[in-house]
Design an enzyme around this catalytic site. Structure first.
Site, mmCIF file in Angstrom:
data_model
loop_
_atom_site.group_PDB
_atom_site.id
_atom_site.type_symbol
_atom_site.label_atom_id
_atom_site.label_comp_id
_atom_site.label_asym_id
_atom_site.label_seq_id
_atom_site.Cartn_x
_atom_site.Cartn_y
_atom_site.Cartn_z
ATOM 1 N N HIS A 64 105.469 -10.605 37.245
ATOM 2 C CA HIS A 64 106.600 -11.335 37.820
ATOM 3 C C HIS A 64 107.856 -10.973 37.034
ATOM 4 O O HIS A 64 107.799 -10.229 36.044
ATOM 5 C CB HIS A 64 106.349 -12.842 37.822
ATOM 6 C CG HIS A 64 106.237 -13.477 36.486
ATOM 7 N ND1 HIS A 64 105.229 -13.174 35.589
ATOM 8 C CD2 HIS A 64 107.004 -14.415 35.858
ATOM 9 C CE1 HIS A 64 105.363 -13.899 34.496
ATOM 10 N NE2 HIS A 64 106.449 -14.658 34.626
ATOM 11 N N HIS A 66 110.133 -12.762 35.296
ATOM 12 C CA HIS A 66 110.646 -13.463 34.119
ATOM 13 C C HIS A 66 110.797 -12.461 32.970
ATOM 14 O O HIS A 66 109.980 -11.550 32.797
ATOM 15 C CB HIS A 66 109.717 -14.602 33.711
ATOM 16 C CG HIS A 66 109.973 -15.869 34.470
ATOM 17 N ND1 HIS A 66 108.989 -16.783 34.756
ATOM 18 C CD2 HIS A 66 111.122 -16.383 35.011
ATOM 19 C CE1 HIS A 66 109.512 -17.805 35.437
ATOM 20 N NE2 HIS A 66 110.795 -17.575 35.607
ATOM 21 N N ASP A 68 110.343 -12.324 29.775
ATOM 22 C CA ASP A 68 109.335 -12.052 28.748
ATOM 23 C C ASP A 68 108.203 -11.171 29.258
ATOM 24 O O ASP A 68 107.326 -10.777 28.481
ATOM 25 C CB ASP A 68 108.784 -13.356 28.154
ATOM 26 C CG ASP A 68 108.127 -14.269 29.177
ATOM 27 O OD1 ASP A 68 108.638 -14.361 30.305
ATOM 28 O OD2 ASP A 68 107.108 -14.905 28.844
ATOM 29 N N HIS A 69 108.244 -10.836 30.536
ATOM 30 C CA HIS A 69 107.258 -9.920 31.117
ATOM 31 C C HIS A 69 107.908 -8.638 31.633
ATOM 32 O O HIS A 69 107.200 -7.761 32.129
ATOM 33 C CB HIS A 69 106.521 -10.600 32.270
ATOM 34 C CG HIS A 69 105.696 -11.770 31.853
ATOM 35 N ND1 HIS A 69 104.314 -11.730 31.793
ATOM 36 C CD2 HIS A 69 106.046 -13.017 31.453
ATOM 37 C CE1 HIS A 69 103.860 -12.913 31.382
ATOM 38 N NE2 HIS A 69 104.900 -13.708 31.169
ATOM 39 N N HIS A 141 103.432 -20.041 40.307
ATOM 40 C CA HIS A 141 104.461 -19.957 39.277
ATOM 41 C C HIS A 141 105.818 -20.089 39.959
ATOM 42 O O HIS A 141 105.923 -19.804 41.165
ATOM 43 C CB HIS A 141 104.344 -18.610 38.549
ATOM 44 C CG HIS A 141 105.002 -18.580 37.214
ATOM 45 N ND1 HIS A 141 104.662 -19.425 36.187
ATOM 46 C CD2 HIS A 141 105.998 -17.783 36.722
ATOM 47 C CE1 HIS A 141 105.405 -19.149 35.130
ATOM 48 N NE2 HIS A 141 106.240 -18.168 35.437
ATOM 49 N N ASP A 212 101.466 -15.337 34.655
ATOM 50 C CA ASP A 212 101.619 -16.769 34.390
ATOM 51 C C ASP A 212 101.201 -17.568 35.618
ATOM 52 O O ASP A 212 101.540 -17.211 36.745
ATOM 53 C CB ASP A 212 103.074 -17.092 34.061
ATOM 54 C CG ASP A 212 103.528 -16.465 32.755
ATOM 55 O OD1 ASP A 212 102.696 -15.827 32.090
ATOM 56 O OD2 ASP A 212 104.710 -16.607 32.417
ATOM 57 N N HIS A 270 99.382 -15.230 25.713
ATOM 58 C CA HIS A 270 100.575 -15.973 26.151
ATOM 59 C C HIS A 270 100.609 -17.339 25.465
ATOM 60 O O HIS A 270 100.595 -18.386 26.101
ATOM 61 C CB HIS A 270 100.576 -16.105 27.678
ATOM 62 C CG HIS A 270 101.924 -16.379 28.269
ATOM 63 N ND1 HIS A 270 102.389 -17.649 28.489
ATOM 64 C CD2 HIS A 270 102.908 -15.553 28.693
ATOM 65 C CE1 HIS A 270 103.585 -17.594 29.032
ATOM 66 N NE2 HIS A 270 103.938 -16.325 29.159
#
Length: 305
Positions: A64, A66, A68-69, A141, A212, A270
């Site tokens: 996805h 976000h 941090d990914h 999510h 996530d 995570h």
């Protein structure tokens, strides 16, 4: 196959954990390869501490959008352009990943010197390279998010050479045809069916790599029966309501899923930055109380599948 964890922190990096990125090393004897699942900030720097170079990557799977990914992807793509021969690369991800890549490269005056293919996916089978299949599952999510199930094709069973020799079959080209399950005709006119001399097929290895997610129906199908399940354990069981409200899972929920899906092993990742080493051990204990075959990933942990 083996998993190499480049980043295991949730949301932000810590002194000991970078944000999410996982290498899948495909240890095939004739067609080895390296895939990357998610690419948080600093992923290319983490790769410098492994035996793998960005130029070796063949496929990148983004769960996805976000940061941090994802925020490590532009830098990795640019560095890969300076990494030697221009090997092709395919990036898979949700709607918007193409725009993200194009915009960051354009605004920074950057480009790629290798064939780059971008596949914006939906749930379902997204790849079959002849050796393994990848299926994407839509998760729960705030942003469109996927988990990836990677399953190797079954391998043919061993050929019973002793029985074939006893039947008068000479080792050589005929053995190759019989191992492929074909029927061959001998010089004396007899027909030999290879399937009659093959041991049962060897099941391919399988791994489920979750993005996530809060608990959802698709999670069980994604994880069902895999050898290894990689799943977030962002918060402990006492903070379950908070985790779910933000599209995440608790230790208890993750371990319960592993048990219900009858997976071989659970690997936790995570981890919220609120947990120090002692807190991480508490998370591990909460999972093992429900699903004993649980391991906690650290940056640069390596796990065979």
């Amino acid at each position: 196959m083996e998993l190499i964890f480049l980043g295991t922190s949730a949301g932000v990096p810590t002194r000991s954990r970078n944000v999410t990125a996982i290498l899948l090393h495909l240890q095939h004897p004739t067609q080895p390869g390296v895939w990357l699942f998610d690419c948080g900030e600093g992923t290319q720097h983490q790769m410098l501490n492994t035996a793998f170079h960005p130029g070796k990557l063949e496929r990148i799977f983004i769960s996805h959008l976000h940061g941090d990914h994802l925020f490590g992807l532009p830098g990795l793509l640019c560095s890969r352009s300076m990494a030697g021969p221009p090997h092709p690369l395919t990036v898979y991800g949700p709607q918007g990943v193409r725009e993200f890549i194009a915009t960051t490269l354009r605004l920074s005056g950057s480009w790629t010197d290798f064939p780059l293919q971008i596949e914006e996916i939906s749930a379902g089978d997204i790849l079959d390279d002849g050796l393994r299949k990848v299926t994407a599952f839509r998760l729960e999510h705030p942003l469109e998010c996927y988990g990836y199930r990677v399953v190797e094709h079954d391998k043919p069973g061993a050929l019973n050479a002793r029985a074939l020799k006893a039947a008068g079959v000479t080792p050589g080209p005929l053995f190759q045809a019989l191992k492929a399950g074909k029927t061959v005709t001998l010089a004396d006119g007899r027909q030999i069916n290879g399937a009659d001399y093959l041991a049962p097929a060897v099941a391919g290895k399988s791994v489920a790599i979750f993005g996530d997610t809060a608990p959802c129906e698709a999670a069980l199908a994604l994880a069902q029966g895999v050898d290894v399940m990689v799943h977030e354990t962002t918060l402990d069981a006492s903070m379950e309501e908070k985790a779910n409200a933000r599209g995440h899972s608790s230790t208890r929920q993750t371990a319960t899923l592993a048990r219900e899906a009858a997976v071989g092993r659970l690997i936790m990742t995570h981890i919220s930055s609120r947990y120090d080493d002692k807190g991480c051990q508490r998370l591990l204990a909460e999972c093992r109380a429900i699903f004993p075959a649980t391991e906690l990933a650290y940056d640069f942990s390596v796990f065979p599948v």
